[in-house]
Design a protein around this motif. Sequence first.
Motif, mmCIF file in Angstrom:
data_model
loop_
_atom_site.group_PDB
_atom_site.id
_atom_site.type_symbol
_atom_site.label_atom_id
_atom_site.label_comp_id
_atom_site.label_asym_id
_atom_site.label_seq_id
_atom_site.Cartn_x
_atom_site.Cartn_y
_atom_site.Cartn_z
ATOM 1 N N ARG A 136 51.067 32.852 40.041
ATOM 2 C CA ARG A 136 49.730 32.256 39.964
ATOM 3 C C ARG A 136 48.687 33.329 39.642
ATOM 4 N NH1 ARG A 136 46.660 29.188 45.011
ATOM 5 N NH2 ARG A 136 44.649 28.839 43.955
ATOM 6 N N PRO A 137 47.912 33.144 38.590
ATOM 7 C CA PRO A 137 46.927 34.158 38.207
ATOM 8 C C PRO A 137 45.702 34.145 39.124
ATOM 9 C CG PRO A 137 46.740 32.277 36.761
ATOM 10 C CD PRO A 137 47.922 31.998 37.650
ATOM 11 N N ILE A 138 44.958 35.222 39.057
ATOM 12 C CA ILE A 138 43.714 35.348 39.807
ATOM 13 C C ILE A 138 42.546 35.009 38.892
ATOM 14 C CG2 ILE A 138 42.170 36.971 40.987
ATOM 15 C CD1 ILE A 138 44.610 38.514 41.899
ATOM 16 N N ASP A 139 41.675 34.148 39.346
ATOM 17 C CA ASP A 139 40.454 33.836 38.607
ATOM 18 C C ASP A 139 39.619 35.115 38.500
ATOM 19 O OD1 ASP A 139 37.919 33.029 37.747
ATOM 20 O OD2 ASP A 139 37.894 31.226 38.986
ATOM 21 N N PRO A 140 39.272 35.553 37.298
ATOM 22 C CA PRO A 140 38.493 36.795 37.147
ATOM 23 C C PRO A 140 37.198 36.801 37.969
ATOM 24 C CG PRO A 140 39.300 36.066 35.025
ATOM 25 C CD PRO A 140 39.617 34.962 35.992
ATOM 26 N N ALA A 141 36.605 35.618 38.179
ATOM 27 C CA ALA A 141 35.363 35.563 38.959
ATOM 28 C C ALA A 141 35.590 36.014 40.399
ATOM 29 C CB ALA A 141 34.786 34.149 38.937
ATOM 30 N N LEU A 142 36.819 35.876 40.891
ATOM 31 C CA LEU A 142 37.114 36.312 42.254
ATOM 32 C C LEU A 142 36.963 37.824 42.412
ATOM 33 C CD1 LEU A 142 40.201 34.296 43.591
ATOM 34 C CD2 LEU A 142 37.860 34.303 44.470
ATOM 35 N N LEU A 143 37.338 38.562 41.394
ATOM 36 C CA LEU A 143 37.226 40.021 41.487
ATOM 37 C C LEU A 143 35.772 40.441 41.658
ATOM 38 C CD1 LEU A 143 39.791 41.090 38.737
ATOM 39 C CD2 LEU A 143 40.154 40.845 41.211
ATOM 40 N N GLN A 144 34.880 39.777 40.931
ATOM 41 C CA GLN A 144 33.451 40.054 41.079
ATOM 42 C C GLN A 144 32.971 39.698 42.477
ATOM 43 O OE1 GLN A 144 30.788 40.797 38.367
ATOM 44 N NE2 GLN A 144 29.724 41.294 40.261
ATOM 45 N N ALA A 145 33.388 38.525 42.976
ATOM 46 C CA ALA A 145 32.957 38.081 44.302
ATOM 47 C C ALA A 145 33.463 39.019 45.386
ATOM 48 C CB ALA A 145 33.442 36.654 44.554
ATOM 49 N N ILE A 146 34.709 39.463 45.248
ATOM 50 C CA ILE A 146 35.282 40.372 46.242
ATOM 51 C C ILE A 146 34.552 41.703 46.221
ATOM 52 C CG2 ILE A 146 37.359 41.690 46.840
ATOM 53 C CD1 ILE A 146 38.939 39.214 45.743
ATOM 54 N N TYR A 147 34.273 42.206 45.011
ATOM 55 C CA TYR A 147 33.532 43.466 44.945
ATOM 56 C C TYR A 147 32.145 43.322 45.573
ATOM 57 C CZ TYR A 147 30.616 47.240 43.682
ATOM 58 O OH TYR A 147 29.720 48.268 43.802
ATOM 59 N N ASP A 148 31.445 42.239 45.258
ATOM 60 C CA ASP A 148 30.089 42.056 45.783
ATOM 61 C C ASP A 148 30.096 42.029 47.310
ATOM 62 O OD1 ASP A 148 29.037 41.989 43.233
ATOM 63 O OD2 ASP A 148 28.940 39.807 43.124
ATOM 64 N N ALA A 149 31.100 41.374 47.897
ATOM 65 C CA ALA A 149 31.200 41.350 49.360
ATOM 66 C C ALA A 149 31.514 42.738 49.895
ATOM 67 C CB ALA A 149 32.265 40.346 49.798
ATOM 68 N N THR A 150 32.401 43.450 49.209
ATOM 69 C CA THR A 150 32.767 44.801 49.616
ATOM 70 C C THR A 150 31.566 45.734 49.583
ATOM 71 O OG1 THR A 150 35.023 44.525 48.788
ATOM 72 C CG2 THR A 150 34.230 46.779 49.039
#
Length: 207
Positions: A37-51
Motif C-alpha cells: 500500500r503506497p503512502i499519500d505524498p500529502a502525509l509526508l508534509q503533514a508528518i513533517y509539519d507536526a514534527t
Amino acid sequence: MAWDNVRAARAKGAVLDAHAIDIILGSARSHYAWTARPIDPALLQAIYDATAAGPTSMNSCPARFVFVQSSEGKAKLGAAVKPANFAKMADAPVTAIIAYDREFWRLLPELFPHDERRAIFADNPALAEETAFRNSTLQGAYFMIAARAYGLDVGAMSGFSNAVVDDAFFAGTSVRSNFLCNLGYADETALFAKLPRLPFAAACSVR
C-alpha cells in the motif's frame, strides 16, 4: 497572543484519551515487513509539519529529512545497510533518512530572532555537532510519533553505515545522517511478541 493556540487546543481536551496514547506509544510496534500500500505524498508534509512543531534547543531545528522512495534512491541506500536490514528498507514504501545540519546555527537569526547566538556555535564546531545530533534525535522521535498519529507504521533502523549514506546523499554539504526510519503500512503477520520494558521502579527515581 502567544498562548491563544495553546488555550484553544486545551479547551478541546486537556489530555489525549487512552486510545490515542495506545496508538502512538502503548501498543505501537516497530515494524520490519510491509504491505504494498503506497503512502499519500500529502502525509509526508503533514508528518513533517507536526514534527517541526516540537521543541528543540533554541528552536534550532537541526534535523533534515530525506524521503527515499525511488528505485534509484533505494539502491543507493541499500549499499549502506547491513544485509539483515536490506529487505526491511527495500520493501518499505518510504525510508526516511533523519539527518542533521551541523551548520544549523546559520538559520538562528530566522528561528531564534530575539537573541544573537550564532557565535556560540560558529566558534565551537564540537558544540554545534553535539547540539545538532541531540536535537535531531529528538526530532526523529517526534517524527515517529507523528507518523503513527497519522496512521502509518514505522520501523527505525541504525544498522547501516553513516559514512556511506553521507557520501551518497550529503556529499559536499554540512548535513550528516543520524538514523533511518522505514514508513508504510505494516505486514502484521511478521510481528513477534512485544519485548518487555523496564518498570517504573527499575528505571525511575523521585528525589
